[in-house]
Design an enzyme around this catalytic site. Sequence first.
Site, PDB file in Angstrom:
ATOM      1  N   TYR A  74       0.841  -1.198   0.000  1.00 18.67           N
ATOM      2  CA  TYR A  74       0.000   0.000   0.000  1.00 18.67           C
ATOM      3  C   TYR A  74       0.883   1.258   0.000  1.00 18.67           C
ATOM      4  O   TYR A  74       1.838   1.365   0.765  1.00 18.67           O
ATOM      5  CB  TYR A  74      -0.921   0.054   1.233  1.00 18.67           C
ATOM      6  CG  TYR A  74      -1.554   1.422   1.335  1.00 18.67           C
ATOM      7  CD1 TYR A  74      -2.611   1.771   0.495  1.00 18.67           C
ATOM      8  CD2 TYR A  74      -1.039   2.397   2.184  1.00 18.67           C
ATOM      9  CE1 TYR A  74      -3.144   3.036   0.504  1.00 18.67           C
ATOM     10  CE2 TYR A  74      -1.571   3.670   2.212  1.00 18.67           C
ATOM     11  CZ  TYR A  74      -2.627   3.987   1.366  1.00 18.67           C
ATOM     12  OH  TYR A  74      -3.134   5.257   1.371  1.00 18.67           O
ATOM     13  N   HIS A 120      -2.544   0.932   6.833  1.00 25.04           N
ATOM     14  CA  HIS A 120      -3.668   0.543   5.972  1.00 25.04           C
ATOM     15  C   HIS A 120      -4.218  -0.826   6.353  1.00 25.04           C
ATOM     16  O   HIS A 120      -4.613  -1.604   5.483  1.00 25.04           O
ATOM     17  CB  HIS A 120      -3.276   0.589   4.490  1.00 25.04           C
ATOM     18  CG  HIS A 120      -4.286   1.299   3.650  1.00 25.04           C
ATOM     19  ND1 HIS A 120      -5.101   0.648   2.761  1.00 25.04           N
ATOM     20  CD2 HIS A 120      -4.627   2.597   3.580  1.00 25.04           C
ATOM     21  CE1 HIS A 120      -5.891   1.522   2.171  1.00 25.04           C
ATOM     22  NE2 HIS A 120      -5.633   2.714   2.652  1.00 25.04           N
TER      23      HIS A 120
HETATM   24 MG    MG Z   1      -5.285   6.110   5.171  1.00 25.37          MG
END
Ligand code: MG
Length: 441
Positions: free
Chosen positions: A194, A247
């Site tokens: 991410y 995340h």
């Molecule tokens: Mg965020």
Amino acid sequence: MNRRTLLKAFSAGTLGAAAQLPARAQTALRGLPPLTVRDVRVILTAPNGIRLVVVKVETSEPGLYGLGCATFTQRAFAVATAVQEYLRPFLIGKDAGRIEDVWQSSFVSSYWRNGPVLNNAMSGVDMALWDIQGKRANMPVYQLLGGKCRESADVYAHASGRDFQEVADNVRKAMEQGYRYVRAQVAVPGQSTYGARGAGATPSQPGQSARPRAAWEPATYVRLAPKLFEFLRAKLGEEVELLHDVHERVTLPQAVRLCKDLEPYRLFFLEDPLPPEEIDHFRIIRQQCSTPLATGELFNNPHEFVPLISNRLIDFIRIHISQIGGLSPARKVAALGEYFGVRTAWHGPGDVSPVGHAANLALDLACYNFGIQECTGFGANTREVFPGCPEIRDGAMWAGDAPGLGVDLDEKLAAKFPAPPVRGDDGWGSTRRRDGTVIRP
Ligand code: MG
């Protein structure tokens, strides 16, 4: 009943009776002409390639309208339907000045509530009514909210890279542009990370129905991230404030370990160490380390954020304000946070329209417990479609003194950037572990 009789009712203490009067009589009491909702429309546009949903509320006063952000980019067309088919008929003819009443009645108008589609639809209307109220009062919305607590809102930049050195170079670039707060993300080699594209992450190809992706294994990441921040502190010193977004992608023990391992590097905040389904676990992290915690961009429902705030389990609330129904509920969240030492860090990615950013900014300026604002800037097309976009300079976002939210929408130009159709692979839910298990998110 005329204005004089109404004033008598006030002085006689029969305010409750006055509250039952028709809208026309009530507005006469304030000396303002009645203002009703004439139409509610949705504008879908993607000037920067990301679907944005904007609601335009037109009033009975010719030329007086408001704009609100209803952007739930992954379900943009569902939000448009909710506004056009359900809220529009519910709201036409209602008093445009009764922002709270419109919110509360819309909230229960579908009986089932607190879902992201209806919340975003309501946000579009809610912000538009604040915009109208400001235009009517000839005041910026931050003035209606109590006026400025600060001159501008500090913004954090995003920096990422394939390796530590590239991340450090990009953080330094942001610092040279005036940013004092930078979020840093590094690719995990060979994995679908991410926030940073690594060697193993394959970008999507036009026409592909299923996006081939590298796998994600959280253990490698949890070992790597503290080393990144050790490197950044050694290279960049202590002055820059560093942020990081997990995340959600780790287990509870991994989250606890990561928060503890990051302590020496003095993060401004660590975001989403846990998914929203595990909010009770924040207590376990809280008891073990001092890394400041931020969460909330996925929240829709007060039951998600009220306990975290009132139990002092987080430091920053990251709500995406259209996801909880707009500016009206967000200002209550900010006020709640003020009493529990929780600062605001409203979610501000590219899938918030400039109107939504202006609403974030109005709160940033007017709320005492502002923490930081996320905003990655506006592309040239976006600034043309939305005249009056908030300005970003010297690492901060600045508001003008235009009445309302201060952002307009050029509908003709917006139509030149239609929202792209939905593809099977352009949302979340495609990142998997090596054995095929889908991860959050
Ligand atoms: Mg965020």
